[in-house]
Each structure stands twice: as structure tokens, then as C-alpha cells.
Write a protein that holds these residues in place. Sequence first.
Motif, PDB file in Angstrom:
ATOM      1  N   ARG A 287       0.838  -1.201   0.000  1.00  0.00           N
ATOM      2  CA  ARG A 287       0.000   0.000   0.000  1.00  0.00           C
ATOM      3  C   ARG A 287       0.875   1.253   0.000  1.00  0.00           C
ATOM      4  N   ASP A 288       1.816   1.212  -0.905  1.00  0.00           N
ATOM      5  CA  ASP A 288       2.880   2.220  -0.981  1.00  0.00           C
ATOM      6  C   ASP A 288       2.370   3.477  -1.681  1.00  0.00           C
ATOM      7  N   PRO A 289       2.654   4.664  -1.126  1.00  0.00           N
ATOM      8  CA  PRO A 289       2.157   5.909  -1.729  1.00  0.00           C
ATOM      9  C   PRO A 289       2.875   6.313  -3.004  1.00  0.00           C
ATOM     10  N   ARG A 290       3.949   5.606  -3.359  1.00  0.00           N
ATOM     11  CA  ARG A 290       4.646   5.945  -4.603  1.00  0.00           C
ATOM     12  C   ARG A 290       3.984   5.349  -5.837  1.00  0.00           C
ATOM     13  N   LEU A 291       3.022   4.437  -5.652  1.00  0.00           N
ATOM     14  CA  LEU A 291       2.381   3.793  -6.799  1.00  0.00           C
ATOM     15  C   LEU A 291       1.824   4.801  -7.806  1.00  0.00           C
ATOM     16  N   PRO A 292       0.983   5.777  -7.411  1.00  0.00           N
ATOM     17  CA  PRO A 292       0.436   6.705  -8.407  1.00  0.00           C
ATOM     18  C   PRO A 292       1.449   7.725  -8.931  1.00  0.00           C
ATOM     19  N   LEU A 293       2.656   7.728  -8.393  1.00  0.00           N
ATOM     20  CA  LEU A 293       3.719   8.596  -8.888  1.00  0.00           C
ATOM     21  C   LEU A 293       4.647   7.844  -9.829  1.00  0.00           C
TER      22      LEU A 293
END
Length: 586
Positions: A287-293
Motif C-alpha cells: 500500500r505504498d504511496p509511490r504507486l500513483p507517482l
Amino acid sequence: MYRIYSIISIFLTVLLAGCDTWSDGFNDNRNIPMALSNNPSSFMGAILNGPFRDNCEWVALQSVQPVVGTIGRTRSLSQGGRHRAWHDFDGKVWPVCYPTLPNIKNVRNAAIASGQSQYIAVADIWESWIMFTLTTFYGDIPYFAAVMDTLVFTVDYDRQADIYPAILAKLKDAGDMIAANPVDIDANSDYIYAGDIRKWQKFANTLRVRMCMHMYNASPDAAKGLLNEILSDPQKYPVFRSNDDNCAMHYDGSSEDRSSEFYRSPGTWSENCLVSNVLIERLVTLRDPRLPLYAYPVKQVHGEDNYIKPGNPGAVKYLGHIYGLTFSDGDATSWNGGLDYGSTVGPWFRHLDADGNRTDETKLTPLSLVTYPELSFLLAEAAQRGIISGDPKTLYEEGVKAAFEQYGATFSGDGYTGAYADQGLNSADEYLRQPQVNFDGGRDKLTLIAEQKWIALFNVPFESYFEHRRTMLPKLSCADLAATYSDGSGTRFPSRADYPASEEQSNADGWAKARATGFDIPITGDNDRTLAKMWLLNNAASPDLQMPTFKEPLRAQGEYPGGETFKAWYDAHWRELYWWEYEADK
């Protein structure tokens, strides 16, 4: 005849140009000025652009990132396209880096003439980064003659065991030079630090830390002593303290030279920029926040069961492209039904308009070379291994948080919610408490550190390759059919890049001697050039380069997506691609 072009006097004009690879581009006035100047800043653009103009970034995207499992071009370690690229990278590393050296000498000599020692230090630091890159890629290389201020016509390749200490000593001297004369350089000509000389000093020492970790297995006493010397005196040897210190090439978009590779090479960009299934799935599972980046959402999602479907819980879907197969390019692009069903490299790197076209903002995407998160993970590893003192957990968690900060990744907003819906996390601290991330959660601690470093090094040329080769962590898999290729690395991780083919003609004696005596085995041809181990790897402490394998799906047996037996193949073998899945079985 092999030539190394250097400056004997600042009043000389560079007139030499030969048939060897080092002379490529010497008559191009963007690279080598035809008249010398006493102003060292006038050569800064040439030395900083040199390695990237023709283009090291392209190599990272086309070859390095696929081989470390972050870009999903479906080529194995030994399939034709990969094996050709791993041979000489189409002339985009060795023949690009070496011709930068004369301009570095221009900077150095002009600085001597004008009494500006801070430019000498910058020239030495940048030269050291280039030569570190070359020797860590290739092994033995021409070094001492290449960096001399005398004209040399033939040259033997120097031993990597001698090159590493020499580069480390030069970096130390450069840092000391800056400490003695901490005067900023011209901001307009410094595309990395905008003239801030103290940050160049931090870069020099941080690069020393990186190099010490690379040489630790080969020379543990020297590496440990130097690491502890650097870290014990932060006033004398400052290193990166935050992302503000990161060494990154900053572009202004004014020309092709001064624009990001993500803008310069639109071509078949979707094919070349599909993010791998391994990276996407790891980001999703954490659930890493870098996915949509890091990635764009897919354009289409299959309804049929015999295709792969995105696994993230949010309404905005992400799916990686399987990497490491031995398919042809045509099969690769149609994997899982075509390019629209896979995520491409995301908006932090490639800014697209509503029609999917690159925007001018893409010209400005910076290129990271050495970063604070990387340093934090290196120090965490060193502390965990007992090489330095310090708390590895604290250093590891600092690396994770700094990596989020580097990309502006947050646990809120439309991007994060779109990817994870109500199953998202609320903070970095909650992220770190997850069993798969928690330093005290039971997983192997060196794997934890390496896994987070692997994510953080996405698009850092070429350190993601160097780092995986050094540790073989996390345990990336490759297709079992790679073993059938005799003219590549098979199922072993490539140990090195091969010398460019032009070297055989231009410096036959040096080339032959290096191939015969520079590695643990003689290099006799294509079947052993990526198996031979350089000094950094030729020791009992370095890990075996053999990779775990997964059973490759076969089109002829209906195992290709959409085929009648694909679901059976996928259900039986998908876990073999993901180390976090199969590590629990061991």
C-alpha cells in the motif's frame, strides 16, 4: 591506435580526432570547445552534459531497469535484444563517458590558471563519478593514463583493485580542497547544485560511502576503516543530510541536451516504459504511496478470467507488465492483450496531457544520481552487518521516510485514494508497522533494507544494477528458459557489461590482456563475457549470481494470456515471480 586526449597547456586547441571510440563527438562544439578559455565555468555544461547527451539515461531505461525487474520489457537476461544491449549498450556508456574527460581537464586547467581551486575540486569529483561508473560496469579499464595531463597513444587497462583506491583518494582530496576554499561556483553553469560548493563536498563524501560498500566484500579492512573515518568526523567529511543534498541533473528544457530522456525519446515510448509486474505488485501489497507517482493507471481492464487483472483495491487500476521472459518484441507488446492493459512509467517522470502526449513539463524531470535515501539504506546495511556503529532500524526507517519525501508521496489525496480506496494507510509510521516492512517483524533485515532500496533506486542510473549485483537482494527471479541461451548470462545475473566491440580494433593489446587476465575466468567470447567476475565480485564474501527461476508460459501450450491453459499456468506459478511470496516457503 588508441588515444586518450588530454590538455597539455590551457593555450592548446584540441585538434586531435581519431577513429577510436573516445574521439566520438570531439568536433561537435556542444561537447569540445575549439578554443580554450581561462574561465572554468565555460566548460561546465560540456562536462555535465557529456555522459547524458548520447545517452546514459537511455541505457538505464532500456537495459538496466528491465534487468533489475522495475521496467517490464519482456526480455530475459539472455534473449537477443537484451544480450545485444548488455554487450555494448549501443555505444552509449563507454564511448560517451571517456570523451568527457578532455573537457574535465579544460575545467581543471582553466581553474589552475585563474586560481579557482573550487573548480578543480568539482572537476575531480565529476571525473571520479564517471570513472566509478565505468569501472563498476566493466571491471578493468584505462584509468591512470586517462586522467593524466599528458598525451598517451597506447594504454593497458588498469586493475579495478587499483582504480577504486585511487578514485577514493581523489574524492577525499577534492573534499579537502573545498574545505580549504569554500567559494561557490557559477550557478548558471552548474546543473547539479546551482553553484553550492558545500553540496559538492557532501556529494564527494557520499560517493565515497557508496564505493566503500561496493568494495567491502573484496577489501573489508580498507572499506571499514575508510567508512568509519568518514562517519566519525562529519565536520571534516560531511555527507548528505536530507534530500536537499541529492546529486541530481536538473534540466531547463532549452534544448535536447538540456531535457529529460523521458521527453527526448517519445518513439515507441509505451513499449519501453511499461512498469514491471514485480514493482507494481510490491507497491500494491505494501500500500505504498509511490504507486500513483511511479506508474500511470491502465487504460483498459479485462473482464475474462484468462487474462491478468489489476489487484489493487481502488477504483483506479494499476497492473505491471511481466518481465524477464524470452519472448520476441512482438509477443512482449501483446502480452496480456496489449499495451493498454499495462501501467507505464508515471506522472512524476512523464507528464502527459489528456491525449497521452508528453508535455513540456516532462523536459524538466530531474535525473537522480546519488540520493539521501540511498545513503540511509547503505548506512542501515553497514550498521546491521557490524561494519559501522549505529542503529540499523533508525537508519532504515529514515531511508523509507526520505524516499517518500523525495517524490512527494503522501497517504492522502485523489491519487492514493484512487489506488487503495478505504484500504489505504494513514502515515509513514503506519506503513513502517506493517509486518512486511517492520524492521522487527521477523523478515530478514538485510532483505528488508535491500527491498526498500530497490524501490527507492527506481530510475537511478546505474546504481540499481550495481546494488543488486552486490547483494543479490531482494531475490529477483527470471524465466527458466533463459538457461537455454548459451551466449549470455543464462539464469545468472549479468556480472558486467562487455567492452565495446570497437575496443578490439582501437586498442587490441590492452583489450586482449584485460579479457585474458582481468577477471576470474578468461573472456573468450559471448558465452562468458557476462559471467566473468571483476575484483569487486571475485571473492568468497560476494553472493552467487544465480537467480531463482519461474516456469515461463509457452504460447504453444496455450499458457500465454488469453490461452486456454493460461489460468492453470498462472495459478500454479505466479508466486514464483515474487520473493515476498516464496520466501515464506523456505
